[in-house]
Write a protein that holds these residues in place. Structure first.
Motif, PDB file in Angstrom:
ATOM      1  N   ALA A   1     -26.964  17.852 -43.849  1.00 13.24           N
ATOM      2  CA  ALA A   1     -26.663  16.330 -44.452  1.00 13.24           C
ATOM      3  C   ALA A   1     -25.965  15.450 -43.491  1.00 13.24           C
ATOM      4  N   ASP A   2     -24.832  16.342 -42.975  1.00 18.14           N
ATOM      5  CA  ASP A   2     -24.124  15.464 -42.431  1.00 18.14           C
ATOM      6  C   ASP A   2     -24.418  15.067 -41.046  1.00 18.14           C
ATOM      7  N   HIS A   3     -24.976  16.645 -40.595  1.00  9.69           N
ATOM      8  CA  HIS A   3     -25.224  16.795 -38.947  1.00  9.69           C
ATOM      9  C   HIS A   3     -26.957  16.012 -39.271  1.00  9.69           C
ATOM     10  N   VAL A   4     -27.187  15.485 -39.741  1.00 13.58           N
ATOM     11  CA  VAL A   4     -29.036  15.103 -40.060  1.00 13.58           C
ATOM     12  C   VAL A   4     -28.765  13.652 -39.514  1.00 13.58           C
ATOM     13  N   VAL A   5     -27.464  13.058 -40.539  1.00 17.63           N
ATOM     14  CA  VAL A   5     -27.322  11.480 -40.303  1.00 17.63           C
ATOM     15  C   VAL A   5     -26.535  11.335 -38.701  1.00 17.63           C
ATOM     16  N   GLU A   6     -25.933  12.182 -38.843  1.00 17.31           N
ATOM     17  CA  GLU A   6     -25.100  12.097 -37.414  1.00 17.31           C
ATOM     18  C   GLU A   6     -26.146  11.677 -35.985  1.00 17.31           C
TER      19      GLU A   6
ATOM     20  N   GLN B   1     -29.917  10.358 -36.724  1.00 23.82           N
ATOM     21  CA  GLN B   1     -30.166   9.548 -36.567  1.00 23.82           C
ATOM     22  C   GLN B   1     -29.168   8.712 -36.571  1.00 23.82           C
ATOM     23  N   GLN B   2     -27.799   8.565 -36.837  1.00 19.19           N
ATOM     24  CA  GLN B   2     -26.598   7.033 -36.828  1.00 19.19           C
ATOM     25  C   GLN B   2     -27.170   6.902 -34.606  1.00 19.19           C
ATOM     26  N   LEU B   3     -26.444   8.121 -34.352  1.00 16.42           N
ATOM     27  CA  LEU B   3     -27.161   8.027 -32.735  1.00 16.42           C
ATOM     28  C   LEU B   3     -27.630   7.939 -32.101  1.00 16.42           C
ATOM     29  N   ALA B   4     -29.767   8.133 -33.145  1.00 17.08           N
ATOM     30  CA  ALA B   4     -30.520   7.947 -32.224  1.00 17.08           C
ATOM     31  C   ALA B   4     -30.893   6.183 -32.435  1.00 17.08           C
ATOM     32  N   ILE B   5     -30.080   5.398 -33.624  1.00 20.61           N
ATOM     33  CA  ILE B   5     -30.588   3.975 -33.356  1.00 20.61           C
ATOM     34  C   ILE B   5     -29.595   3.039 -32.854  1.00 20.61           C
ATOM     35  N   ALA B   6     -28.092   3.734 -32.367  1.00 18.93           N
ATOM     36  CA  ALA B   6     -27.042   3.476 -31.389  1.00 18.93           C
ATOM     37  C   ALA B   6     -27.427   3.318 -30.286  1.00 18.93           C
ATOM     38  N   ARG B   7     -28.333   4.718 -29.614  1.00 19.26           N
ATOM     39  CA  ARG B   7     -28.398   4.896 -27.956  1.00 19.26           C
ATOM     40  C   ARG B   7     -29.914   5.180 -28.212  1.00 19.26           C
ATOM     41  N   PRO B   8     -30.249   4.214 -28.305  1.00 19.57           N
ATOM     42  CA  PRO B   8     -32.470   4.962 -28.549  1.00 19.57           C
ATOM     43  C   PRO B   8     -32.614   5.376 -27.076  1.00 19.57           C
TER      44      PRO B   8
END
Length: 53
Positions: free
Chosen positions: A6-11, A13-20
């Motif tokens: 779960a932590d990895h999935v969130v990480e 997703q956050q990366l995809a938002i921060a660096r699309p």
């Protein structure tokens, strides 16, 4: 889902938002046709994802 996953999935997703990713023509170059949307793909293959009795 284990907490580490779960932590990895969130990480991710956050990366995809921060660096699309920037749009590119890779799929068109490889396939020789334009890419489709996920919605189009699912409509075309609905029977594959539909449960039959």
């Amino acid at each position: 889902m284990p907490p580490w996953l779960a932590d990895h999935v969130v990480e991710i997703q956050q990366l995809a938002i921060a660096r699309p990713e920037s749009p590119n023509d890779t799929i068109e170059t490889i396939l020789g046709r334009p890419a489709r949307t996920l919605r189009s793909f699912l409509r075309e293959h609905l029977h594959t994802f539909t449960k039959t009795a």
